[in-house]
Design a protein around this motif. Structure first.
Motif, PDB file in Angstrom:
ATOM      1  N   ASN A  51       0.806  -1.220   0.000  1.00 19.81           N
ATOM      2  CA  ASN A  51       0.000   0.000   0.000  1.00 19.81           C
ATOM      3  C   ASN A  51       0.839   1.270   0.000  1.00 19.81           C
ATOM      4  O   ASN A  51       0.300   2.364  -0.187  1.00 19.81           O
ATOM      5  N   VAL A  52       2.156   1.148   0.185  1.00 22.12           N
ATOM      6  CA  VAL A  52       3.019   2.339   0.194  1.00 22.12           C
ATOM      7  C   VAL A  52       3.845   2.473  -1.080  1.00 22.12           C
ATOM      8  O   VAL A  52       4.579   3.451  -1.236  1.00 22.12           O
ATOM      9  N   LEU A  57       3.088   9.602  -0.432  1.00 22.46           N
ATOM     10  CA  LEU A  57       2.505   9.202   0.843  1.00 22.46           C
ATOM     11  C   LEU A  57       0.981   9.164   0.787  1.00 22.46           C
ATOM     12  O   LEU A  57       0.330  10.150   0.435  1.00 22.46           O
ATOM     13  N   GLY A  58       0.443   8.011   1.144  1.00 22.30           N
ATOM     14  CA  GLY A  58      -0.990   7.875   1.284  1.00 22.30           C
ATOM     15  C   GLY A  58      -1.763   7.665   0.001  1.00 22.30           C
ATOM     16  O   GLY A  58      -2.981   7.454   0.051  1.00 22.30           O
ATOM     17  N   GLU A  59      -1.106   7.704  -1.140  1.00 21.78           N
ATOM     18  CA  GLU A  59      -1.834   7.607  -2.404  1.00 21.78           C
ATOM     19  C   GLU A  59      -1.892   6.182  -2.954  1.00 21.78           C
ATOM     20  O   GLU A  59      -2.765   5.869  -3.761  1.00 21.78           O
ATOM     21  N   GLY A  60      -0.954   5.335  -2.558  1.00 27.99           N
ATOM     22  CA  GLY A  60      -0.972   3.969  -3.068  1.00 27.99           C
ATOM     23  C   GLY A  60      -0.948   3.910  -4.581  1.00 27.99           C
ATOM     24  O   GLY A  60      -1.743   3.199  -5.211  1.00 27.99           O
ATOM     25  N   ALA A  86       0.513  -4.094   4.612  1.00 31.26           N
ATOM     26  CA  ALA A  86       0.159  -2.947   5.459  1.00 31.26           C
ATOM     27  C   ALA A  86       1.126  -2.886   6.627  1.00 31.26           C
ATOM     28  O   ALA A  86       1.615  -3.912   7.099  1.00 31.26           O
ATOM     29  N   TYR A  87       1.415  -1.696   7.087  1.00 26.36           N
ATOM     30  CA  TYR A  87       2.187  -1.396   8.295  1.00 26.36           C
ATOM     31  C   TYR A  87       2.776   0.011   8.183  1.00 26.36           C
ATOM     32  O   TYR A  87       2.617   0.822   9.083  1.00 26.36           O
ATOM     33  N   LEU A  88       3.483   0.304   7.096  1.00 24.95           N
ATOM     34  CA  LEU A  88       4.194   1.573   6.964  1.00 24.95           C
ATOM     35  C   LEU A  88       3.219   2.743   6.879  1.00 24.95           C
ATOM     36  O   LEU A  88       2.044   2.569   6.523  1.00 24.95           O
ATOM     37  N   PRO A  89       3.683   3.958   7.192  1.00 25.81           N
ATOM     38  CA  PRO A  89       2.786   5.113   7.249  1.00 25.81           C
ATOM     39  C   PRO A  89       2.073   5.398   5.929  1.00 25.81           C
ATOM     40  O   PRO A  89       2.686   5.379   4.855  1.00 25.81           O
ATOM     41  N   SER A 111      -6.801  -0.332   0.492  1.00 20.32           N
ATOM     42  CA  SER A 111      -6.170  -1.135  -0.551  1.00 20.32           C
ATOM     43  C   SER A 111      -7.214  -1.746  -1.479  1.00 20.32           C
ATOM     44  O   SER A 111      -7.035  -1.767  -2.707  1.00 20.32           O
ATOM     45  N   LEU A 112      -8.306  -2.237  -0.912  1.00 20.84           N
ATOM     46  CA  LEU A 112      -9.364  -2.823  -1.745  1.00 20.84           C
ATOM     47  C   LEU A 112      -9.931  -1.788  -2.708  1.00 20.84           C
ATOM     48  O   LEU A 112     -10.184  -2.094  -3.885  1.00 20.84           O
ATOM     49  N   ARG A 113     -10.117  -0.553  -2.244  1.00 19.59           N
ATOM     50  CA  ARG A 113     -10.635   0.491  -3.131  1.00 19.59           C
ATOM     51  C   ARG A 113      -9.651   0.787  -4.257  1.00 19.59           C
ATOM     52  O   ARG A 113     -10.048   0.896  -5.422  1.00 19.59           O
TER      53      ARG A 113
END
Length: 330
Positions: A51-52, A57-60, A86-89, A111-113
């Motif tokens: 996811n990172v 950051l945060g956009e995947g 999943a885990y990292l900021p 992540s599913l989205r």
């Protein structure tokens, strides 16, 4: 393509794993889609992401690229074993990282989205969380499975002791627990042979090596430099690695030349020959690099070659001819 079971599970996965970290930062979305198309054509059904990935950051970003590829239909989602992490900021707020039940729930849904799917085949903890109780983590994961959002669970960058903690906690809850561990592993970085590999074998976890060519150092870096081609050995950590291990790398490349094989293929083939390894993660930036990696599946390393590789890259923790961890139990 060769397939194997992922750990003790009944899940069949290809012996080469498509890594997607380059999708976005290094490889355009169009070329990323071409790589994934070709991977399925070649029979590679195991795709790894996080996811990172994507460097924003945060956009995947990488998950979004994969999600838009899935949207193309043609059964590509059903043919793909999808692994993410999943885990990292993912943001700047206190609960935007690690493995609290709250963050696990939010991270999985996000992540599913992005991936445009209603389930994840293998959901991996990107790192161990030493502050969150295992009961909390496993309860959160059990909820995800009950909701049909995740089928299997795995770990990444765990020590052998962490694997034992995780599995014993899962066992106390009558839960399957982990089926895989993703760890750095290559000829130059063999530390997982001390405790992680033995623990993974004991608990029936498939091992998925990342950085199988040590950042490109085991991919014929010296030959590329002599030929004047682009080389990852000219920048980053590879410069220091070559400065300290230049003679060993040169001897390795000479051995590969004697075998008539590309160093990258030998490095991957060595991992494929290790007991407990499911398959290394390859991170192609082009379709040509993806296709070239398949040669590793047909490289057979005889005992003499394996012994020579052990001379060049000694395994850690041997004592009296016994491998770890038995080497400690004198």
């Amino acid at each position: 393509m060769e397939y194997t079971r992922l750990g003790r599970s009944g899940l069949s996965v290809s012996r080469l794993v498509l890594g997607t970290m380059n999708f976005g930062p290094e490889t355009s979305e169009k070329d990323s889609h071409l790589i994934m198309d070709r991977a399925l054509d070649l029979g590679i059904n195991f795709f790894d992401t996080a996811n990172v990935y994507g460097a924003r950051l945060g956009e995947g970003v990488t998950e979004q690229i994969i999600g838009r590829w899935f949207a193309g239909g043609d059964g590509r989602r059903e043919r793909t074993i999808l692994a993410t992490k999943a885990y990292l900021p993912t943001g700047d707020w206190p609960n935007d990282s690690r493995l609290s039940a709250l963050h696990i729930r939010r991270a999985c849904d996000a992540s599913l989205r992005r991936l445009g799917t209603d389930y994840i085949d293998l959901y991996q903890m990107h790192h161990v969380d030493r502050d969150t109780p295992w009961d909390e983590i496993w309860e959160a994961f059990q909820v995800l499975r009950q909701q049909g959002k995740v089928i299997y669970f795995g770990s990444s960058n765990f020590a052998g002791w962490h694997l034992a903690q995780a599995q014993e906690a899962a066992r106390s809850r009558h839960f399957l627990g982990l089926i895989s561990e993703q760890s750095i592993y290559n000829l130059m970085t063999r530390w997982i042979e001390l405790e992680v590999l033995p623990a993974a074998r004991h608990y029936g976890l498939g091992v998925i090596p990342w950085s199988p060519l040590h950042g490109g150092v085991l991919g014929g870096v010296l030959r590329k430099q002599r030929e004047g081609g682009a080389s990852r050995g000219n920048s980053g950590r590879s410069v220091d690695v070559l400065a300290k291990n230049g003679e060993t790398i040169e001897a390795y490349e000479n051995l590969c030349a004697d075998l008539g094989e590309h160093p990258a293929h030998v490095g991957l083939a060595w991992l494929l020959a290790q007991e407990g390894v499911t398959g290394p993660i390859i991170g192609p930036r082009t379709v040509a690099q993806l296709e070239g990696a398949l040669r590793a599946l047909n490289v057979s390393l005889d005992p003499a070659t394996l012994a020579r590789l052990d001379e060049l890259f000694p395994p850690p923790g041997t004592n009296g001819g016994r491998p770890a961890p038995e080497a400690y139990a004198w």
